[in-house]
Design a protein around this motif. Structure first.
Motif, PDB file in Angstrom:
ATOM      1  N   MET A  99      45.422  51.880  50.816  1.00  0.00           N
ATOM      2  CA  MET A  99      44.559  51.377  49.747  1.00  0.00           C
ATOM      3  C   MET A  99      43.668  50.250  50.285  1.00  0.00           C
ATOM      4  N   THR A 100      42.363  50.334  50.032  1.00  0.00           N
ATOM      5  CA  THR A 100      41.420  49.340  50.511  1.00  0.00           C
ATOM      6  C   THR A 100      41.553  48.044  49.706  1.00  0.00           C
ATOM      7  N   PRO A 101      41.063  46.907  50.247  1.00  0.00           N
ATOM      8  CA  PRO A 101      41.104  45.657  49.488  1.00  0.00           C
ATOM      9  C   PRO A 101      40.412  45.758  48.129  1.00  0.00           C
ATOM     10  N   ALA A 102      39.319  46.534  48.075  1.00  0.00           N
ATOM     11  CA  ALA A 102      38.613  46.712  46.798  1.00  0.00           C
ATOM     12  C   ALA A 102      39.492  47.450  45.794  1.00  0.00           C
ATOM     13  N   ASP A 103      40.202  48.485  46.285  1.00  0.00           N
ATOM     14  CA  ASP A 103      41.111  49.234  45.400  1.00  0.00           C
ATOM     15  C   ASP A 103      42.258  48.340  44.918  1.00  0.00           C
ATOM     16  N   THR A 104      42.781  47.516  45.821  1.00  0.00           N
ATOM     17  CA  THR A 104      43.869  46.602  45.450  1.00  0.00           C
ATOM     18  C   THR A 104      43.412  45.611  44.389  1.00  0.00           C
ATOM     19  N   ALA A 105      42.221  45.063  44.589  1.00  0.00           N
ATOM     20  CA  ALA A 105      41.678  44.100  43.621  1.00  0.00           C
ATOM     21  C   ALA A 105      41.467  44.757  42.263  1.00  0.00           C
ATOM     22  N   ARG A 106      40.975  46.005  42.282  1.00  0.00           N
ATOM     23  CA  ARG A 106      40.748  46.723  41.024  1.00  0.00           C
ATOM     24  C   ARG A 106      42.064  46.996  40.312  1.00  0.00           C
ATOM     25  N   GLU A 107      43.087  47.378  41.070  1.00  0.00           N
ATOM     26  CA  GLU A 107      44.402  47.628  40.482  1.00  0.00           C
ATOM     27  C   GLU A 107      44.986  46.349  39.886  1.00  0.00           C
ATOM     28  N   GLU A 108      44.795  45.228  40.581  1.00  0.00           N
ATOM     29  CA  GLU A 108      45.314  43.956  40.077  1.00  0.00           C
ATOM     30  C   GLU A 108      44.608  43.540  38.788  1.00  0.00           C
ATOM     31  N   ARG A 109      43.279  43.762  38.737  1.00  0.00           N
ATOM     32  CA  ARG A 109      42.542  43.444  37.505  1.00  0.00           C
ATOM     33  C   ARG A 109      43.014  44.320  36.357  1.00  0.00           C
ATOM     34  N   LEU A 110      43.214  45.602  36.652  1.00  0.00           N
ATOM     35  CA  LEU A 110      43.697  46.531  35.635  1.00  0.00           C
ATOM     36  C   LEU A 110      45.087  46.123  35.160  1.00  0.00           C
ATOM     37  N   GLY A 111      45.923  45.699  36.095  1.00  0.00           N
ATOM     38  CA  GLY A 111      47.266  45.238  35.733  1.00  0.00           C
ATOM     39  C   GLY A 111      47.219  44.018  34.827  1.00  0.00           C
ATOM     40  N   GLY A 112      46.296  43.100  35.125  1.00  0.00           N
ATOM     41  CA  GLY A 112      46.129  41.928  34.280  1.00  0.00           C
ATOM     42  C   GLY A 112      45.700  42.293  32.868  1.00  0.00           C
ATOM     43  N   ILE A 113      44.815  43.288  32.757  1.00  0.00           N
ATOM     44  CA  ILE A 113      44.347  43.747  31.435  1.00  0.00           C
ATOM     45  C   ILE A 113      45.499  44.368  30.652  1.00  0.00           C
ATOM     46  N   TYR A 114      46.290  45.214  31.327  1.00  0.00           N
ATOM     47  CA  TYR A 114      47.442  45.845  30.671  1.00  0.00           C
ATOM     48  C   TYR A 114      48.431  44.786  30.179  1.00  0.00           C
ATOM     49  N   ALA A 115      48.747  43.823  31.050  1.00  0.00           N
ATOM     50  CA  ALA A 115      49.717  42.789  30.693  1.00  0.00           C
ATOM     51  C   ALA A 115      49.195  41.926  29.539  1.00  0.00           C
ATOM     52  N   PHE A 116      47.909  41.570  29.595  1.00  0.00           N
ATOM     53  CA  PHE A 116      47.327  40.775  28.508  1.00  0.00           C
ATOM     54  C   PHE A 116      47.406  41.530  27.191  1.00  0.00           C
ATOM     55  N   ALA A 117      47.101  42.838  27.231  1.00  0.00           N
ATOM     56  CA  ALA A 117      47.160  43.652  26.012  1.00  0.00           C
ATOM     57  C   ALA A 117      48.570  43.670  25.441  1.00  0.00           C
ATOM     58  N   ALA A 118      49.570  43.761  26.321  1.00  0.00           N
ATOM     59  CA  ALA A 118      50.962  43.771  25.864  1.00  0.00           C
ATOM     60  C   ALA A 118      51.317  42.456  25.178  1.00  0.00           C
ATOM     61  N   TYR A 119      51.008  41.344  25.826  1.00  0.00           N
ATOM     62  CA  TYR A 119      51.340  40.032  25.249  1.00  0.00           C
ATOM     63  C   TYR A 119      50.532  39.761  23.984  1.00  0.00           C
TER      64      TYR A 119
END
Length: 310
Positions: free
Chosen positions: A1-21
């Motif tokens: 996974m490229t750094p750009a893909d990792t960053a995108r996954e981390e941003r997506l993870g943050g959005i998912y977690a924020f939505a849950a909370y």
């Protein structure tokens, strides 16, 4: 996974977690719309409809095989039973708090939860605490004392919520990634079904059942309890797999902040000076804990980078 893909996954993870909370933060308002149904009956339907919803998800995603694989592991079965009992206590006390005018105290429990998690790490996992973590625990303990002495009431709802959810998180850590979110909630709901059925009989024979007696709209809202329970959990599981721990650690305060706002400003629960002082001490503890976590995370990443260079 490229750094750009990792960053995108981390941003997506943050959005998912924020939505849950975010959803967890406004959950008190949903359960308040279910009045006049009581907390003991709501928990029954929450368990049963969560089980039904999870069964549908397992069928749609074709993941029954994962569930059966877990059932063949006695150790995992034991931990899912423990997790189920802990989440039952958490759900029941949470609903008692909401429906008896203690939403603010419930939010206090989830503010304290990170500190309880740190304490459990010391007591159960024999972890060593940094100085800042001990300071945070000291402020939290002082906050509880202030609330008991000055405000004149023992915050049993807050402390039970913090202890049960903290222990639930510890059990989930013991289970690890071997039990996915859907299978975990399915099994926890399954083990709680006998308790739910007994509770259903007791409620029916004492106060009487409300479900199905308040019109179609109310019945639909109660039926959605399973969806309301499962969706934030699944969003959180998706977020936790992608986002860094520091992000998850900071986002976890979204839910109690929203619950505090709901209790103090929307529901107009009393918030005298003594309570503000108690909450203020807890918030100071959380600031210390969060800052320490961020600093420790940066140091760990820095050390890892040095090792990579060597």
């Amino acid at each position: 996974m490229t750094p750009a893909d990792t960053a995108r996954e981390e941003r997506l993870g943050g959005i998912y977690a924020f939505a849950a909370y975010f959803l967890w933060g406004f959950m008190p308002l949903y359960f308040l719309t279910l009045a006049p149904i009581g907390p003991w009956e709501i928990v029954v339907w929450r368990i049963l409809f969560s089980l039904l919803f999870c069964a549908v998800l397992l069928t749609v995603t074709r993941t029954w095989g994962k569930l059966f694989a877990i059932l063949r592991d006695r150790r995992l079965v034991f931990w899912t039973i423990v997790a189920g009992l802990l989440i039952y206590v958490n759900w029941q006390v949470f609903l008692i708090g909401i429906l008896t005018g203690h939403v603010i105290e419930g939010s206090l429990g989830y503010f304290i939860n990170p500190i309880v998690t740190v304490l459990l790490g010391v007591i159960v996992l024999k972890e060593r605490l940094r100085t800042a973590q001990w300071v945070a625990i000291g402020f939290a303990g002082l906050a509880v004392i202030v609330i008991i002495v000055a405000y004149g009431s023992f915050p049993w709802i807050a402390l039970t919520l913090a202890a049960s959810f903290g222990a639930y998180g510890l059990v989930k850590k013991q289970i690890g990634p071997r039990v996915d979110a859907i299978s975990g909630l399915t099994l926890e709901s399954l083990w709680l079904t006998p308790i739910a059925l007994i509770q259903l009989v007791v409620v029916a024979s004492t106060t009487g059942l409300v479900f199905g007696t308040q019109g179609a709209g109310h019945t639909v809202l109660v039926t959605l309890a399973g969806v309301v329970t499962a969706v934030p959990l699944l969003l959180f599981a998706s977020g936790a797999r992608r986002a860094p721990l520091t992000v998850i650690g900071l986002l976890q305060f979204v839910a109690p902040i929203l619950q505090f706002i709901t209790g103090a400003w929307i529901l107009q629960e009393p918030m005298p000076l003594e309570r503000w002082i108690g909450f203020g001490l807890v918030w100071v503890a959380l600031i210390v804990l969060s800052a320490d976590s961020l600093i420790a995370g940066r140091r760990a990443r820095g050390a890892a980078d040095v090792v990579d260079l060597v």
